[in-house]
Design an enzyme around this catalytic site. Structure first.
Site, short mmCIF file in Angstrom:
data_model
loop_
_atom_site.label_atom_id
_atom_site.label_comp_id
_atom_site.label_asym_id
_atom_site.label_seq_id
_atom_site.Cartn_x
_atom_site.Cartn_y
_atom_site.Cartn_z
N TYR A 1 -3.52 -0.44 9.92
CA TYR A 1 -3.29 -0.73 8.59
C TYR A 1 -1.93 -0.21 8.15
CZ TYR A 1 -4.62 -0.63 3.48
OH TYR A 1 -4.64 -1.04 2.04
N SER B 1 0.64 -1.26 -0.02
CA SER B 1 0.05 0.20 -0.06
C SER B 1 0.90 1.11 0.09
CB SER B 1 -0.81 0.07 1.20
OG SER B 1 -1.53 1.28 1.44
#
Ligand code: NAP
Ligand code: GCO
Length: 266
Positions: free
Chosen positions: A160, A147
């Protein structure tokens, strides 16, 4: 062998986790177009069935399994079944993932752990289950879906970002430990991609205007648009094919330029 012949996945078995829709579905469909046999899983039968119908409508003969990637026993069972029913896995994409957008001081330790469990522990569990088969077969490809948050932080995504930063390092470690077995483990770091996961960030406002986060991302992306799941097909196909056999432990950011850009001048 000519270079173009290296860009094929003919005869390969690819497992893409959480690939009933979204980024996983696009990556798996791209692999099928390159000649691979597609296997995927999802947490519920209902989603597996939807995925199977979608692949069928696209002319892809995929095989779907119900499996929660955080459950080590279930993952080991699924990998055994795939090996018996389809063949030894050549390509693994650790795609299944979740996000919880909660300010860190409001987040419970349990919520933090749930994100780490799916986004970091599961890629460890699934990779561990497929690596022995890859070693016996003489090699394999593991692609971890990282990510922007493998590199950057932002408000509300502490768990996250911790998981995706960890996944970048798990990628380097799998490369370090298993590169000698002709296993290449690389990451893909998608930018902001229009999928159900990011739908809340793109919702239209009550007055019909664009969500402020939507406008922020378009301004922060040199390409001046959100990515699509299809934008990830070519990079994933490259990392899954022989064309990338000496690329190992790398994270390929597919972000329309976000990480290169300081942001619009005032
Ligand atoms: P998505 O639309 O939410 O799809 C995620 C998939 O993972 C769903 O099919 C989901 O299944 C599955 N999944 C979640 N937990 C699972 C579990 N425990 N076991 C098995 N499957 C599970 O997300 P996406 O946007 O396509 O994202 C795919 C991956 O790319 C994720 O790792 C995400 O973090 C990463 N990523 C996304 C973006 C983005 O902008 N969209 C950017 C960078 C990275 P169910 O919903 O059916 O349970
Ligand atoms: C968020 C987003 C991101 C993206 C993606 C960026 O809330 O900031 O959901 O984390 O999904 O992972 O690369």
């Amino acid at each position: 062998m000519g270079v173009s012949e290296k860009f094929t996945l003919k005869g390969k078995v690819a497992l893409v986790t959480g690939a009933s829709y979204g980024i996983g579905y696009a990556i798996a469909s791209g692999f099928a177009d390159m000649g691979a046999t597609i296997v995927f899983n999802d947490i519920k039968q209902e989603f597996v069935d939807k995925g199977l119908a979608a692949y069928k409508a696209d002319g892809i003969d995929a095989k779907g399994y119900v499996c929660d990637v955080t459950d080590e026993a279930a993952v080991n069972e699924m990998v055994k079944k795939i090996e018996a029913e389809v063949g030894v896995i050549d390509i693994l994409v650790n795609n299944a993932g979740i996000i919880k957008r909660i300010p860190m001081c409001d987040m419970t330790a349990d919520e933090f752990r749930q994100v780490i469990d799916v986004d970091l522990n599961a890629p460890f569990i699934v990779s561990k289950a497929v690596i022995p088969g890859m070693i016996k077969k003489g090699g394999g490809k593991i692609i971890n879906i990282c990510s922007m948050m493998s590199e950057l932080g932002r408000e509300t995504v502490s768990a996250y970002a911790a998981a995706k930063g960890g996944l970048k390092m798990l990628t380097r470690n799998i490369c370090s430990e298993y590169g000698k077995y002709n296993i290449q483990c690389n990451g893909i770091g998608p930018g902001y991609i229009a999928t159900p996961q990011t739908a809340p960030l793109r919702e239209k406002q009550a007055d019909g205007s664009r969500h402020p986060f939507d406008q922020f991302i378009v301004a922060k992306t040199p390409a001046e648009r959100w990515g699509t799941p299809e934008d990830l097909q070519g990079p994933a196909a490259f990392l899954a094919s022989e064309a990338s056999d000496f690329v190992n432990g790398h994270v390929l950011y597919v972000d329309g330029g976000i990480l290169a850009y300081i942001g619009k001048q005032p």
